[in-house]
Design a protein around this motif. Structure first.
Motif, PDB file in Angstrom:
ATOM      1  N   ASP A   1      43.322  60.370 101.687  1.00 20.79           N
ATOM      2  CA  ASP A   1      43.034  58.945 101.850  1.00 20.79           C
ATOM      3  C   ASP A   1      44.294  58.100 101.977  1.00 20.79           C
ATOM      4  OD1 ASP A   1      40.337  59.370 101.826  1.00 20.79           O
ATOM      5  OD2 ASP A   1      40.065  58.840  99.720  1.00 20.79           O
ATOM      6  N   MET A   2      45.447  58.682 101.670  1.00 19.61           N
ATOM      7  CA  MET A   2      46.700  57.937 101.794  1.00 19.61           C
ATOM      8  C   MET A   2      47.120  57.886 103.258  1.00 19.61           C
ATOM      9  SD  MET A   2      49.007  59.228  98.568  1.00 19.61           S
ATOM     10  CE  MET A   2      50.183  57.879  98.628  1.00 19.61           C
TER      11      MET A   2
ATOM     12  N   SER B   1      46.028  64.371  99.162  1.00 19.83           N
ATOM     13  CA  SER B   1      45.549  62.986  99.094  1.00 19.83           C
ATOM     14  C   SER B   1      45.269  62.461 100.494  1.00 19.83           C
ATOM     15  CB  SER B   1      46.593  62.111  98.393  1.00 19.83           C
ATOM     16  OG  SER B   1      46.860  62.606  97.114  1.00 19.83           O
TER      17      SER B   1
ATOM     18  N   GLN C   1      51.976  55.058 103.289  1.00 16.94           N
ATOM     19  CA  GLN C   1      51.844  55.147 101.840  1.00 16.94           C
ATOM     20  C   GLN C   1      52.457  56.446 101.316  1.00 16.94           C
ATOM     21  OE1 GLN C   1      47.592  54.683 101.854  1.00 16.94           O
ATOM     22  NE2 GLN C   1      47.702  52.571 101.077  1.00 16.94           N
TER      23      GLN C   1
ATOM     24  N   LEU D   1      46.169  56.145  94.366  1.00 13.63           N
ATOM     25  CA  LEU D   1      45.721  56.753  95.628  1.00 13.63           C
ATOM     26  C   LEU D   1      46.044  58.235  95.685  1.00 13.63           C
ATOM     27  CD1 LEU D   1      46.672  54.151  98.377  1.00 13.63           C
ATOM     28  CD2 LEU D   1      44.400  55.066  97.899  1.00 13.63           C
TER      29      LEU D   1
ATOM     30  N   LYS E   1      37.587  51.326  98.986  1.00 19.69           N
ATOM     31  CA  LYS E   1      37.806  51.321 100.437  1.00 19.69           C
ATOM     32  C   LYS E   1      36.884  50.314 101.101  1.00 19.69           C
ATOM     33  CE  LYS E   1      39.299  55.491 102.265  1.00 19.69           C
ATOM     34  NZ  LYS E   1      38.968  56.701 102.946  1.00 19.69           N
TER      35      LYS E   1
END
Length: 177
Positions: free
Chosen positions: A130-131, A128, A135, A156, A20
């Protein structure tokens, strides 16, 4: 038990991915590896020293990472947990009551069929965080078409943070042995 060579190979695959914020993990190399009854504990270091104002050049370390000896999954151990030794109990407990024996992709596929796209997206976003929404939508759309999500989306999707519960972060896995 997964071999030492395979554990190093798995960590090197993780380090070859951009992190990141543009942080390039590829400047890291495996520095130290210790066998543990549950797998392998791996430390990394940055190859190129960083300039720190007033301090000169410093070499940064990374990890510790843990590679599970049974399934090849990779976990980041918070340094305080590693130093105190608390990570071992946390990991064993997580492993015992984890529902992760069913891969996330399979759970999303099942939910897509049984409850629809919105439910599948919700699960993916929860597991998840962070997606991005796009995405997540691309991931579910690929499954809807009967295709595999791209390798980047799969990576991811497999970054699962259990920090609210125990502080350890599963980076990938299970991985083929």
């Amino acid at each position: 038990m997964i071999s030492k060579e395979r554990a190093i190979e798995l960590i090197q695959q993780v380090m070859s991915v951009d992190g990141k914020g543009g942080f390039q993990r590829s400047s890291q190399v495996v520095d130290e590896i210790e066998q543990h009854e549950l797998g392998w504990v791996i430390f990394t270091k940055v190859v190129d020293p960083y300039e720190v104002e007033g301090e000169g050049q410093v070499v940064l370390g990374g990890g510790p990472y843990f590679v599970d000896g049974e399934d090849g999954s990779i976990h980041m151990i918070p340094i305080v947990m590693f130093v105190t030794g608390d990570w071992e109990e946390v990991y064993v407990n997580r492993r015992m009551d984890s529902h992760s024996n069913v891969p996330l992709k399979e759970r999303v596929e099942r939910l897509l069929v049984s409850s629809g796209k919105v439910a599948a997206l919700r699960l993916l976003r929860q597991q998840s965080p962070d997606m991005t929404l796009k995405q997540s939508m691309d991931y579910v759309a690929a499954l809807e078409r009967g295709e595999e999500p791209s390798p980047d989306l799969m990576r991811l999707a497999n970054i699962i943070t259990d920090a609210a519960h125990d502080g350890m972060i599963r980076i990938t896995g299970p991985n083929p042995l």
